[in-house]
Scaffold this motif. Structure first.
Motif, PDB file in Angstrom:
ATOM      1  N   ARG A 201     104.389 -27.173   0.594  1.00  0.00           N
ATOM      2  CA  ARG A 201     102.992 -26.911   0.222  1.00  0.00           C
ATOM      3  C   ARG A 201     102.030 -27.383   1.306  1.00  0.00           C
ATOM      4  O   ARG A 201     101.100 -26.658   1.697  1.00  0.00           O
ATOM      5  CB  ARG A 201     102.664 -27.595  -1.104  1.00  0.00           C
ATOM      6  N   ALA A 202     102.246 -28.594   1.775  1.00  0.00           N
ATOM      7  CA  ALA A 202     101.307 -29.177   2.725  1.00  0.00           C
ATOM      8  C   ALA A 202     101.364 -28.484   4.085  1.00  0.00           C
ATOM      9  O   ALA A 202     100.319 -28.221   4.700  1.00  0.00           O
ATOM     10  CB  ALA A 202     101.598 -30.670   2.893  1.00  0.00           C
ATOM     11  N   VAL A 203     102.555 -28.184   4.567  1.00  0.00           N
ATOM     12  CA  VAL A 203     102.692 -27.527   5.869  1.00  0.00           C
ATOM     13  C   VAL A 203     102.115 -26.118   5.823  1.00  0.00           C
ATOM     14  O   VAL A 203     101.419 -25.686   6.757  1.00  0.00           O
ATOM     15  CB  VAL A 203     104.172 -27.498   6.299  1.00  0.00           C
ATOM     16  N   THR A 204     102.378 -25.393   4.756  1.00  0.00           N
ATOM     17  CA  THR A 204     101.833 -24.029   4.636  1.00  0.00           C
ATOM     18  C   THR A 204     100.312 -24.045   4.733  1.00  0.00           C
ATOM     19  O   THR A 204      99.710 -23.257   5.479  1.00  0.00           O
ATOM     20  CB  THR A 204     102.270 -23.407   3.300  1.00  0.00           C
ATOM     21  N   ALA A 205      99.670 -24.954   4.009  1.00  0.00           N
ATOM     22  CA  ALA A 205      98.208 -25.039   4.034  1.00  0.00           C
ATOM     23  C   ALA A 205      97.704 -25.489   5.393  1.00  0.00           C
ATOM     24  O   ALA A 205      96.695 -24.952   5.911  1.00  0.00           O
ATOM     25  CB  ALA A 205      97.727 -25.997   2.944  1.00  0.00           C
ATOM     26  N   ALA A 206      98.374 -26.469   6.012  1.00  0.00           N
ATOM     27  CA  ALA A 206      97.910 -26.998   7.297  1.00  0.00           C
ATOM     28  C   ALA A 206      98.029 -25.968   8.404  1.00  0.00           C
ATOM     29  O   ALA A 206      97.140 -25.855   9.262  1.00  0.00           O
ATOM     30  CB  ALA A 206      98.705 -28.248   7.649  1.00  0.00           C
ATOM     31  N   LEU A 207      99.116 -25.201   8.412  1.00  0.00           N
ATOM     32  CA  LEU A 207      99.271 -24.169   9.449  1.00  0.00           C
ATOM     33  C   LEU A 207      98.242 -23.060   9.274  1.00  0.00           C
ATOM     34  O   LEU A 207      97.704 -22.530  10.254  1.00  0.00           O
ATOM     35  CB  LEU A 207     100.690 -23.601   9.403  1.00  0.00           C
ATOM     36  N   GLU A 208      97.953 -22.697   8.035  1.00  0.00           N
ATOM     37  CA  GLU A 208      96.925 -21.680   7.802  1.00  0.00           C
ATOM     38  C   GLU A 208      95.575 -22.143   8.320  1.00  0.00           C
ATOM     39  O   GLU A 208      94.824 -21.356   8.921  1.00  0.00           O
ATOM     40  CB  GLU A 208      96.831 -21.373   6.310  1.00  0.00           C
ATOM     41  N   SER A 209      95.263 -23.411   8.122  1.00  0.00           N
ATOM     42  CA  SER A 209      93.959 -23.927   8.547  1.00  0.00           C
ATOM     43  C   SER A 209      93.841 -24.040  10.062  1.00  0.00           C
ATOM     44  O   SER A 209      92.725 -24.139  10.593  1.00  0.00           O
ATOM     45  CB  SER A 209      93.692 -25.291   7.913  1.00  0.00           C
ATOM     46  N   THR A 210      94.967 -24.016  10.778  1.00  0.00           N
ATOM     47  CA  THR A 210      94.936 -24.115  12.244  1.00  0.00           C
ATOM     48  C   THR A 210      95.343 -22.795  12.904  1.00  0.00           C
ATOM     49  O   THR A 210      95.602 -22.761  14.114  1.00  0.00           O
ATOM     50  CB  THR A 210      95.873 -25.239  12.728  1.00  0.00           C
ATOM     51  N   ASP A 211      95.395 -21.732  12.113  1.00  0.00           N
ATOM     52  CA  ASP A 211      95.727 -20.397  12.628  1.00  0.00           C
ATOM     53  C   ASP A 211      97.091 -20.341  13.297  1.00  0.00           C
ATOM     54  O   ASP A 211      97.293 -19.606  14.272  1.00  0.00           O
ATOM     55  CB  ASP A 211      94.646 -19.907  13.607  1.00  0.00           C
TER      56      ASP A 211
END
Length: 402
Positions: A201-211
């Motif tokens: 969950r956390a990695v998916t959201a973090a990667l989306e926020s950094t493109d």
């Protein structure tokens, strides 16, 4: 009244009773100036429910060392609790990395051993079985695991706290590091179970926020020694430039070896669960050389120039740890912080009552050995993000990057 000869002295029945009463009071002791009876050796009992064998042993053994060092340190002057000074007594149990055993031992520590608080649970699965037992027994529990659902929902976790960083904070740091290196395509190898769920969950959201693009996600096996090759192969087949391994020892290093065996030569990035001696062992050293990890800054030991109260405490702990065990592990200080937090809660609450310890844990805003914690009635866990650092494996050792 008939008397009794004792060692040349003749005591009446009344005298014998008076002597017995005096001896009892002497054995119990009195608080100076209050006349209140107290036990001769009052204690603060901390139950320890750890993975000393089984798959979690690489983390559990480190915590046992840390717990003992901090208890010994505090016992040099004892813990002031109300008008008493109490000695910390650790009651240590090996849950064998088995969640069912961990639950049973929690009941035992809370009832038979009358522990005032419990610490342990390096694995998410063992902590998740300790939690309902601790809640039912109404005994404060501090977990060393990192899964985000350990302290939520708060209405069902009123006696539960955790020290490890939140998955969200670690994932953001990893995503920022990957972006800073200009890497676009990212793969994820995540542990089975609650720890891995938090990471996904956390990695998916973090990667989306950094493109960044998450090209593949695969889950690692649950059993130690199982082949990580199939999971590694599925991720590498999508041609990632970076792979995040979100797990705990020994799975983290096994996943890194599996990646290298596929021919993958890109960057490897770990969450904090990988940081144990096992990851840097001879069998893993080649695979993990040059990899990165996000971890509390305690991994870098203690600066000799840090003269704050927290800095001096950290330096003293590291010195004691090195003196007893020869080398220092950055994962170890969680145990020390847990003992200190419980001792401080008892001191502030002037009681070893479990409810008061729980209440005063919720007011702790402190900098510990591993990092800083800011507990409140609506937040029971997670190290402050500012105390996370980025480390790389260089020549077989962790070296701080930022």
């Amino acid at each position: 009244m008939a008397g009794r000869a004792v060692g040349g002295w003749t005591l009446s029945r009344r005298g014998l009773l008076a002597t017995a009463a005096t001896s009892l009071l002497a054995a119990c002791g009195r608080d100076e100036g209050t006349g209140i009876r107290r036990p001769e050796n009052p204690e603060l009992v901390i139950g320890v429910n750890l993975e000393l064998t089984g798959v979690g042993r690489f983390m559990g053994l480190l915590q046992e060392r840390s717990l003992r060092i901090m208890a010994d340190t505090l016992n040099e002057t004892q813990v002031p609790v109300g008008n008493l000074r109490r000695t910390i007594r650790l009651v240590i149990r090996d849950n064998k990395s088995d969640p069912r055993v961990a639950a049973d031992q929690t009941d035992e520590l809370a009832t038979r051993e009358n522990a005032h608080a419990i610490v342990g649970g390096c694995l998410a699965e063992t902590s998740l079985r300790i939690i309902p037992a601790a809640q039912q027994q109404q005994v404060p529990f501090i977990s060393f695991a990192a899964a985000d659902n350990l302290t939520t929902p708060l209405s069902e976790r009123t006696y539960i706290y955790k020290l490890a960083p939140d998955a969200r904070d670690m994932a953001r740091a990893l995503a920022g590091l990957i972006r800073s290196q200009g890497l676009e395509r990212v793969g994820l190898l995540a542990a089975a179970g609650a720890h891995g769920d938090s990471g996904v969950r956390a990695v998916t959201a973090a990667l989306e926020s950094t493109d960044r693009t998450l090209v593949a996600t695969a889950r690692l096996p649950r059993t130690e020694g199982a082949d990580c090759g199939p999971a590694a192969g599925r991720v590498v087949a999508e041609f990632p430039e970076a792979v995040i391994i979100w797990g705990t020892s020994p799975f983290s290093a096994a996943a890194a070896r599996a990646l290298r065996e596929t021919g993958y030569t890109g960057g490897i990035f770990f969450d904090a669960g990988a940081v144990t001696e096992d990851t840097l062992s001879d069998q893993n050293s080649e695979a993990v050389e040059g990899s990165y990890a996000v971890h509390p800054i305690s991994l870098s030991g203690s600066s000799l120039t840090n003269t704050t109260t927290a800095g001096l405490a950290r330096r003293d702990f590291v010195y004691r740890y090195l003196h007893e065990h020869g080398s220092f592990s950055g994962f170890a200080p969680y145990g020390a912080d847990a003992v200190r937090l419980i001792a401080d809660a008892a001191r502030l609450g002037k009681s070893v009552d479990r409810g008061r310890i729980r209440a005063y844990l919720a007011t702790q805003v402190v900098e510990g050995i591993a990092g800083a914690y800011s507990f409140s009635p609506i937040r029971h866990g997670g190290m402050a993000a500012d105390f996370l650092g980025v480390f790389t494996v260089s020549s077989g050792a962790w070296s701080r990057v930022s």
